[in-house]
Design a protein around this motif. Sequence first.
Motif, PDB file in Angstrom:
ATOM      1  N   ILE A  17       0.860  -1.176   0.000  1.00  0.00           N
ATOM      2  CA  ILE A  17       0.000   0.000   0.000  1.00  0.00           C
ATOM      3  C   ILE A  17       0.897   1.227   0.000  1.00  0.00           C
ATOM      4  O   ILE A  17       1.728   1.394   0.891  1.00  0.00           O
ATOM      5  CB  ILE A  17      -0.913   0.016   1.248  1.00  0.00           C
ATOM      6  N   GLU A  18       0.729   2.072  -1.006  1.00  0.00           N
ATOM      7  CA  GLU A  18       1.501   3.299  -1.079  1.00  0.00           C
ATOM      8  C   GLU A  18       0.729   4.409  -0.389  1.00  0.00           C
ATOM      9  O   GLU A  18      -0.441   4.627  -0.666  1.00  0.00           O
ATOM     10  CB  GLU A  18       1.783   3.657  -2.532  1.00  0.00           C
ATOM     11  N   MET A  19       1.410   5.094   0.538  1.00  0.00           N
ATOM     12  CA  MET A  19       0.773   6.178   1.277  1.00  0.00           C
ATOM     13  C   MET A  19       1.703   7.383   1.273  1.00  0.00           C
ATOM     14  O   MET A  19       2.894   7.243   1.519  1.00  0.00           O
ATOM     15  CB  MET A  19       0.493   5.733   2.722  1.00  0.00           C
ATOM     16  N   ASP A  20       1.146   8.553   0.999  1.00  0.00           N
ATOM     17  CA  ASP A  20       1.959   9.766   1.068  1.00  0.00           C
ATOM     18  C   ASP A  20       1.829  10.351   2.483  1.00  0.00           C
ATOM     19  O   ASP A  20       1.143   9.794   3.339  1.00  0.00           O
ATOM     20  CB  ASP A  20       1.551  10.775  -0.005  1.00  0.00           C
ATOM     21  N   GLU A  21       2.478  11.472   2.729  1.00  0.00           N
ATOM     22  CA  GLU A  21       2.471  12.061   4.070  1.00  0.00           C
ATOM     23  C   GLU A  21       1.062  12.421   4.541  1.00  0.00           C
ATOM     24  O   GLU A  21       0.737  12.268   5.723  1.00  0.00           O
ATOM     25  CB  GLU A  21       3.369  13.302   4.109  1.00  0.00           C
ATOM     26  N   GLY A  22       0.209  12.849   3.641  1.00  0.00           N
ATOM     27  CA  GLY A  22      -1.175  13.188   4.004  1.00  0.00           C
ATOM     28  C   GLY A  22      -1.950  11.962   4.447  1.00  0.00           C
ATOM     29  O   GLY A  22      -2.746  12.018   5.393  1.00  0.00           O
ATOM     30  N   ASP A  23      -1.712  10.826   3.754  1.00  0.00           N
ATOM     31  CA  ASP A  23      -2.376   9.583   4.145  1.00  0.00           C
ATOM     32  C   ASP A  23      -1.945   9.145   5.544  1.00  0.00           C
ATOM     33  O   ASP A  23      -2.760   8.730   6.364  1.00  0.00           O
ATOM     34  CB  ASP A  23      -2.070   8.463   3.145  1.00  0.00           C
ATOM     35  N   TRP A  24      -0.637   9.238   5.821  1.00  0.00           N
ATOM     36  CA  TRP A  24      -0.124   8.856   7.135  1.00  0.00           C
ATOM     37  C   TRP A  24      -0.687   9.772   8.223  1.00  0.00           C
ATOM     38  O   TRP A  24      -1.053   9.313   9.311  1.00  0.00           O
ATOM     39  CB  TRP A  24       1.406   8.898   7.162  1.00  0.00           C
ATOM     40  N   ALA A  25      -0.776  11.065   7.934  1.00  0.00           N
ATOM     41  CA  ALA A  25      -1.325  12.016   8.902  1.00  0.00           C
ATOM     42  C   ALA A  25      -2.794  11.711   9.190  1.00  0.00           C
ATOM     43  O   ALA A  25      -3.234  11.744  10.345  1.00  0.00           O
ATOM     44  CB  ALA A  25      -1.166  13.446   8.391  1.00  0.00           C
ATOM     45  N   GLN A  26      -3.544  11.390   8.140  1.00  0.00           N
ATOM     46  CA  GLN A  26      -4.962  11.062   8.312  1.00  0.00           C
ATOM     47  C   GLN A  26      -5.123   9.777   9.129  1.00  0.00           C
ATOM     48  O   GLN A  26      -5.958   9.711  10.031  1.00  0.00           O
ATOM     49  CB  GLN A  26      -5.630  10.916   6.952  1.00  0.00           C
ATOM     50  N   LEU A  27      -4.302   8.773   8.854  1.00  0.00           N
ATOM     51  CA  LEU A  27      -4.344   7.527   9.603  1.00  0.00           C
ATOM     52  C   LEU A  27      -3.998   7.780  11.071  1.00  0.00           C
ATOM     53  O   LEU A  27      -4.670   7.293  11.979  1.00  0.00           O
ATOM     54  CB  LEU A  27      -3.387   6.493   9.004  1.00  0.00           C
ATOM     55  N   GLY A  28      -2.956   8.580  11.312  1.00  0.00           N
ATOM     56  CA  GLY A  28      -2.567   8.911  12.681  1.00  0.00           C
ATOM     57  C   GLY A  28      -3.665   9.635  13.428  1.00  0.00           C
ATOM     58  O   GLY A  28      -3.920   9.365  14.606  1.00  0.00           O
ATOM     59  N   ALA A  29      -4.359  10.562  12.766  1.00  0.00           N
ATOM     60  CA  ALA A  29      -5.448  11.305  13.398  1.00  0.00           C
ATOM     61  C   ALA A  29      -6.596  10.369  13.747  1.00  0.00           C
ATOM     62  O   ALA A  29      -7.198  10.489  14.823  1.00  0.00           O
ATOM     63  CB  ALA A  29      -5.939  12.414  12.473  1.00  0.00           C
ATOM     64  N   GLN A  30      -6.885   9.415  12.888  1.00  0.00           N
ATOM     65  CA  GLN A  30      -7.960   8.458  13.178  1.00  0.00           C
ATOM     66  C   GLN A  30      -7.588   7.558  14.348  1.00  0.00           C
ATOM     67  O   GLN A  30      -8.432   7.245  15.192  1.00  0.00           O
ATOM     68  CB  GLN A  30      -8.279   7.625  11.939  1.00  0.00           C
TER      69      GLN A  30
END
Length: 114
Positions: A17-30
């Motif tokens: 799964i490719e994730m950019d910094e925005g994806d990681w930030a969104q996952l962390g917030a969830q």
Amino acid sequence: MLRIRGTVGEWPVDLSIEMDEGDWAQLGAQLQAVKPEGAPVAAAKPVNPDDTQWQIARELLRKAGQLSGPDLLEQLEGLTGSASSGKRLLVRLRHSAEVKVLSGGDTPLYSWVG
């Protein structure tokens, strides 16, 4: 990139799964929304029947307050369905810091000190 490898049943799985910094930030917030602040994240693990029996044995003695060795063993054997498993729990209780064993008279007395 996040890579997950393993099996689903008998089928091998290799997932990237490719994730950019925005994806990681969104996952962390969830994840922060799900986990209360300062609470440790515990990995899910299967329930061990021995752990369940141990908790029930502790609760049994805690509620009773004090039981003689033979009475406690009888109840533990009923709980586990076997004499050897009941004896193992009795030994575990004997060595627990939450239990005091008095060796007076004919039989030991097991007391909950919690």
